[in-house]
Design a protein around this motif. Structure first.
Motif, PDB file in Angstrom:
ATOM      1  N   ASN A   1       0.915  -1.538  -0.079  1.00  0.00           N
ATOM      2  CA  ASN A   1      -0.405  -0.187   0.319  1.00  0.00           C
ATOM      3  C   ASN A   1       0.909   1.209  -0.116  1.00  0.00           C
ATOM      4  OD1 ASN A   1      -2.070   1.961   0.005  1.00  0.00           O
ATOM      5  ND2 ASN A   1      -2.551   1.922   1.863  1.00  0.00           N
ATOM      6  N   ASP A   2       0.659   2.138  -1.242  1.00  0.00           N
ATOM      7  CA  ASP A   2       2.158   2.835  -1.428  1.00  0.00           C
ATOM      8  C   ASP A   2       1.616   4.429  -1.297  1.00  0.00           C
ATOM      9  OD1 ASP A   2       0.759   2.869  -3.402  1.00  0.00           O
ATOM     10  OD2 ASP A   2       2.740   3.349  -5.121  1.00  0.00           O
ATOM     11  N   SER A   3      -0.384   4.132  -0.772  1.00  0.00           N
ATOM     12  CA  SER A   3      -0.479   5.446  -0.606  1.00  0.00           C
ATOM     13  C   SER A   3      -1.284   6.327   0.841  1.00  0.00           C
ATOM     14  CB  SER A   3      -2.020   5.398  -1.329  1.00  0.00           C
ATOM     15  OG  SER A   3      -2.689   4.296  -0.896  1.00  0.00           O
ATOM     16  N   ASP A   4      -1.530   6.616   0.852  1.00  0.00           N
ATOM     17  CA  ASP A   4      -2.331   7.842   2.453  1.00  0.00           C
ATOM     18  C   ASP A   4      -4.064   7.942   2.120  1.00  0.00           C
ATOM     19  OD1 ASP A   4       0.627   7.593   3.491  1.00  0.00           O
ATOM     20  OD2 ASP A   4       0.489   9.614   2.674  1.00  0.00           O
ATOM     21  N   LEU A   5      -4.486   6.828   1.963  1.00  0.00           N
ATOM     22  CA  LEU A   5      -5.940   6.711   1.992  1.00  0.00           C
ATOM     23  C   LEU A   5      -6.320   6.254   2.925  1.00  0.00           C
ATOM     24  CD1 LEU A   5      -6.135   6.898  -1.860  1.00  0.00           C
ATOM     25  CD2 LEU A   5      -6.084   8.470  -0.602  1.00  0.00           C
ATOM     26  N   ILE A   6      -7.910   6.328   3.285  1.00  0.00           N
ATOM     27  CA  ILE A   6      -8.260   6.203   4.300  1.00  0.00           C
ATOM     28  C   ILE A   6      -9.187   4.777   3.651  1.00  0.00           C
ATOM     29  CG2 ILE A   6     -10.746   5.681   6.372  1.00  0.00           C
ATOM     30  CD1 ILE A   6      -9.151   9.373   6.628  1.00  0.00           C
ATOM     31  N   ASN A   7      -9.536   3.429   3.588  1.00  0.00           N
ATOM     32  CA  ASN A   7     -10.284   2.948   3.314  1.00  0.00           C
ATOM     33  C   ASN A   7     -11.554   2.447   3.920  1.00  0.00           C
ATOM     34  OD1 ASN A   7     -10.512   0.077   2.495  1.00  0.00           O
ATOM     35  ND2 ASN A   7      -9.335   0.430   1.113  1.00  0.00           N
ATOM     36  N   PHE A   8     -12.384   2.598   3.296  1.00  0.00           N
ATOM     37  CA  PHE A   8     -13.805   1.786   3.495  1.00  0.00           C
ATOM     38  C   PHE A   8     -14.258   0.685   2.621  1.00  0.00           C
ATOM     39  CE2 PHE A   8     -13.895   6.209   4.492  1.00  0.00           C
ATOM     40  CZ  PHE A   8     -13.890   6.307   6.417  1.00  0.00           C
ATOM     41  N   SER A   9     -14.424  -0.396   3.380  1.00  0.00           N
ATOM     42  CA  SER A   9     -15.183  -1.592   2.189  1.00  0.00           C
ATOM     43  C   SER A   9     -16.158  -2.911   3.446  1.00  0.00           C
ATOM     44  CB  SER A   9     -13.589  -2.741   2.779  1.00  0.00           C
ATOM     45  OG  SER A   9     -13.215  -3.203   3.647  1.00  0.00           O
ATOM     46  N   CYS A  10     -17.018  -3.472   2.371  1.00  0.00           N
ATOM     47  CA  CYS A  10     -17.993  -4.533   2.836  1.00  0.00           C
ATOM     48  C   CYS A  10     -17.545  -5.496   1.493  1.00  0.00           C
ATOM     49  CB  CYS A  10     -19.360  -3.823   2.235  1.00  0.00           C
ATOM     50  SG  CYS A  10     -20.322  -4.208   3.446  1.00  0.00           S
ATOM     51  N   LEU A  11     -17.461  -6.472   2.896  1.00  0.00           N
ATOM     52  CA  LEU A  11     -17.991  -7.695   2.121  1.00  0.00           C
ATOM     53  C   LEU A  11     -18.417  -8.419   1.469  1.00  0.00           C
ATOM     54  CD1 LEU A  11     -14.888 -10.230   1.071  1.00  0.00           C
ATOM     55  CD2 LEU A  11     -15.191 -11.412   3.802  1.00  0.00           C
ATOM     56  N   LEU A  12     -19.119  -8.816   0.312  1.00  0.00           N
ATOM     57  CA  LEU A  12     -20.400  -9.586   0.825  1.00  0.00           C
ATOM     58  C   LEU A  12     -20.452 -10.264   0.341  1.00  0.00           C
ATOM     59  CD1 LEU A  12     -21.016  -6.124  -2.284  1.00  0.00           C
ATOM     60  CD2 LEU A  12     -22.057  -5.839   0.352  1.00  0.00           C
ATOM     61  N   ASN A  13     -19.588 -11.362  -0.006  1.00  0.00           N
ATOM     62  CA  ASN A  13     -19.687 -12.828  -0.199  1.00  0.00           C
ATOM     63  C   ASN A  13     -18.258 -13.080  -0.103  1.00  0.00           C
ATOM     64  OD1 ASN A  13     -21.305 -14.976  -1.102  1.00  0.00           O
ATOM     65  ND2 ASN A  13     -20.159 -14.989  -2.468  1.00  0.00           N
TER      66      ASN A  13
ATOM     67  N   ILE B   1      -5.612  -9.429   8.839  1.00  0.00           N
ATOM     68  CA  ILE B   1      -7.656  -9.160   8.902  1.00  0.00           C
ATOM     69  C   ILE B   1      -8.614  -9.859   8.501  1.00  0.00           C
ATOM     70  CG2 ILE B   1      -8.694  -7.713   7.824  1.00  0.00           C
ATOM     71  CD1 ILE B   1      -5.715  -4.796   7.715  1.00  0.00           C
ATOM     72  N   LYS B   2      -9.135 -10.399   8.638  1.00  0.00           N
ATOM     73  CA  LYS B   2     -10.752 -11.769   8.152  1.00  0.00           C
ATOM     74  C   LYS B   2     -11.585 -11.286   8.438  1.00  0.00           C
ATOM     75  CE  LYS B   2      -7.419 -15.293   9.438  1.00  0.00           C
ATOM     76  NZ  LYS B   2      -7.419 -16.727  10.028  1.00  0.00           N
ATOM     77  N   PRO B   3     -12.079  -9.941   7.136  1.00  0.00           N
ATOM     78  CA  PRO B   3     -13.567  -9.244   7.488  1.00  0.00           C
ATOM     79  C   PRO B   3     -14.902  -9.983   7.821  1.00  0.00           C
ATOM     80  CG  PRO B   3     -12.361  -8.631   5.695  1.00  0.00           C
ATOM     81  CD  PRO B   3     -10.851  -9.034   6.387  1.00  0.00           C
ATOM     82  N   SER B   4     -15.452 -10.520   8.365  1.00  0.00           N
ATOM     83  CA  SER B   4     -16.456 -11.046   8.310  1.00  0.00           C
ATOM     84  C   SER B   4     -17.409 -10.680   6.960  1.00  0.00           C
ATOM     85  CB  SER B   4     -17.326 -11.251   9.623  1.00  0.00           C
ATOM     86  OG  SER B   4     -16.426 -11.188  10.806  1.00  0.00           O
ATOM     87  N   THR B   5     -17.925 -11.931   6.714  1.00  0.00           N
ATOM     88  CA  THR B   5     -19.224 -12.150   5.781  1.00  0.00           C
ATOM     89  C   THR B   5     -20.238 -10.760   5.913  1.00  0.00           C
ATOM     90  OG1 THR B   5     -18.919 -13.323   4.470  1.00  0.00           O
ATOM     91  CG2 THR B   5     -20.437 -12.763   3.428  1.00  0.00           C
ATOM     92  N   GLY B   6     -20.914 -10.086   4.644  1.00  0.00           N
ATOM     93  CA  GLY B   6     -21.732  -8.736   5.660  1.00  0.00           C
ATOM     94  C   GLY B   6     -20.853  -7.554   6.383  1.00  0.00           C
ATOM     95  N   ASN B   7     -19.722  -7.794   6.987  1.00  0.00           N
ATOM     96  CA  ASN B   7     -19.972  -6.686   8.078  1.00  0.00           C
ATOM     97  C   ASN B   7     -18.677  -6.026   7.010  1.00  0.00           C
ATOM     98  OD1 ASN B   7     -19.989  -8.268   9.853  1.00  0.00           O
ATOM     99  ND2 ASN B   7     -18.759  -8.350  11.142  1.00  0.00           N
TER     100      ASN B   7
ATOM    101  N   GLY C   1     -26.435   0.292   5.930  1.00  0.00           N
ATOM    102  CA  GLY C   1     -25.710  -0.013   6.003  1.00  0.00           C
ATOM    103  C   GLY C   1     -25.379  -0.733   4.912  1.00  0.00           C
ATOM    104  N   LEU C   2     -25.384  -2.057   5.004  1.00  0.00           N
ATOM    105  CA  LEU C   2     -25.562  -3.044   4.115  1.00  0.00           C
ATOM    106  C   LEU C   2     -26.580  -2.897   2.972  1.00  0.00           C
ATOM    107  CD1 LEU C   2     -24.451  -5.715   3.307  1.00  0.00           C
ATOM    108  CD2 LEU C   2     -25.885  -6.988   5.176  1.00  0.00           C
ATOM    109  N   ASN C   3     -27.470  -2.649   2.624  1.00  0.00           N
ATOM    110  CA  ASN C   3     -28.120  -1.999   1.348  1.00  0.00           C
ATOM    111  C   ASN C   3     -27.444  -0.913   0.775  1.00  0.00           C
ATOM    112  OD1 ASN C   3     -31.000  -3.279   2.161  1.00  0.00           O
ATOM    113  ND2 ASN C   3     -31.018  -2.054   2.890  1.00  0.00           N
ATOM    114  N   ALA C   4     -26.826   0.145   1.897  1.00  0.00           N
ATOM    115  CA  ALA C   4     -25.665   1.161   1.260  1.00  0.00           C
ATOM    116  C   ALA C   4     -24.612   0.817  -0.042  1.00  0.00           C
ATOM    117  CB  ALA C   4     -25.065   2.261   1.984  1.00  0.00           C
ATOM    118  N   ALA C   5     -24.253  -0.712   0.705  1.00  0.00           N
ATOM    119  CA  ALA C   5     -22.854  -0.874  -0.043  1.00  0.00           C
ATOM    120  C   ALA C   5     -22.776  -2.207  -1.009  1.00  0.00           C
ATOM    121  CB  ALA C   5     -22.293  -2.047   0.960  1.00  0.00           C
ATOM    122  N   MET C   6     -24.167  -2.534  -1.163  1.00  0.00           N
ATOM    123  CA  MET C   6     -25.170  -3.198  -2.135  1.00  0.00           C
ATOM    124  C   MET C   6     -24.996  -2.609  -2.980  1.00  0.00           C
ATOM    125  SD  MET C   6     -27.063  -6.591  -0.386  1.00  0.00           S
ATOM    126  CE  MET C   6     -26.106  -7.927   0.115  1.00  0.00           C
TER     127      MET C   6
END
Length: 296
Positions: free
Chosen positions: A53-65, A77-83, A144-149
């Motif tokens: 990661n060569d950037s200084d960006l903030i990362n927002f993510s959602c694992l859908l499946n 880091i092991k994000p949970s499905t739907g989180n 929040g999940l609706n917004a991600a989808m």
């Protein structure tokens, strides 16, 4: 496996396809240094890659499946499905492993842009980031999940206008910032049940003309009816039927921009337009004919 920089992956489709040959991706420049992206596994084997990661960006993510794992010197880091997750991990090297059919949506932006867009709503996050590397994984709730989808769908569709994409980006960001500290939902529902509940949600919303019964969802997912009902409340903040009705009426709003009330009711499986009108008015406080006037 030699790591590739995050900037190279985002700016060069050829590099991305060489590093992750079985992953479909899309990167959209929103402006102001904001990048929205989606990833979807397309093969049968696990995805393996290395990245710096060569950037200084903030990362927002959602694992859908599926499953994704990021390993660095600092974190596993092991994000949970739907989180949803928020991270600030500049200059870290990651080894990435993902299941073959994973789906993830992601938003990256500079700290100063987040401050400009969100104001005081982002203060808690910027204070944590100021302390150094940061990662948080939370259950986002139904909205929040609706917004991600929605963001995933807009980025996947060639017919989405830039304005529609930008609106989905801002809504996704707003819900990510909405609940800064209380993440008890993810601990209330075991990981395996969260995956089964995500599967149940997809089955529930596959056909908005006809909802499956709770017994059918239980049989398809392997969760008993009690756990389904409780899990929907905890993970999505809604009962099973109310979630179906919300999505059905959201789709009705879209249809009303192109079809009259009777046609919309029929397309959504209503045998009687008056039943549809009552359900729509109960959801939004206005009758569908009035909503259609503003939609056209």
């Amino acid at each position: 496996m030699a790591p590739v920089s995050s900037t190279q992956l985002m700016s060069n489709p050829v590099t991305f396809s060489e590093v992750m040959p079985n992953v479909a991706s899309s990167f959209i420049d929103i402006g102001q240094g904001i990048t929205a992206s989606i990833y979807q596994g397309m093969g049968t084997n696990r995805v393996q890659a290395a990245m710096t990661n060569d950037s200084d960006l903030i990362n927002f993510s959602c694992l859908l499946n599926g499953q994704v794992e990021f390993r660095s010197g600092r974190f596993c880091i092991k994000p949970s499905t739907g989180n949803s997750s928020i991270s600030f991990l500049p200059h870290d090297r990651f080894d990435i492993s993902a299941s073959s059919q994973f789906r993830q949506v992601e938003l990256m932006l500079p700290k100063e842009v987040l401050q400009e867009l969100a104001g005081s709503d982002a203060d808690w996050l910027l204070e944590d980031i100021a302390k150094g590397h940061f990662y948080r994984d939370c259950a986002p709730g139904q909205q929040g999940l609706n917004a991600a989808m929605t963001l995933f769908k807009r980025l996947s569709s060639r017919s989405s206008s830039p304005l529609m994409i930008k609106a989905a980006v801002y809504e996704f960001l707003a819900w990510q910032l909405d609940n800064p500290g209380i993440c008890h939902q993810q601990h209330s529902v075991p990981l395996r049940e969260r995956k089964q509940l995500m599967e149940a949600r997809e089955l529930l919303l596959q056909d908005l003309c006809c909802a499956p019964t709770i017994a059918e969802l239980a049989r398809e997912t392997g969760l008993n009816q009690l756990k389904l009902k409780r899990g929907f409340k905890l993970l999505f903040g809604s009962s099973i039927y109310n979630l179906f009705l919300q999505e059905r009426m959201n789709h009705a709003k879209q249809l009303l921009s192109k079809h009259n009330v009777g046609e919309t009711a029929q397309m959504l499986g209503y045998s009687n337009a008056s039943h549809f009108s009552k359900a729509f008015q109960k959801q939004y406080g206005v009758c569908p004919s009035e909503a259609r006037k503003h939609a056209i």
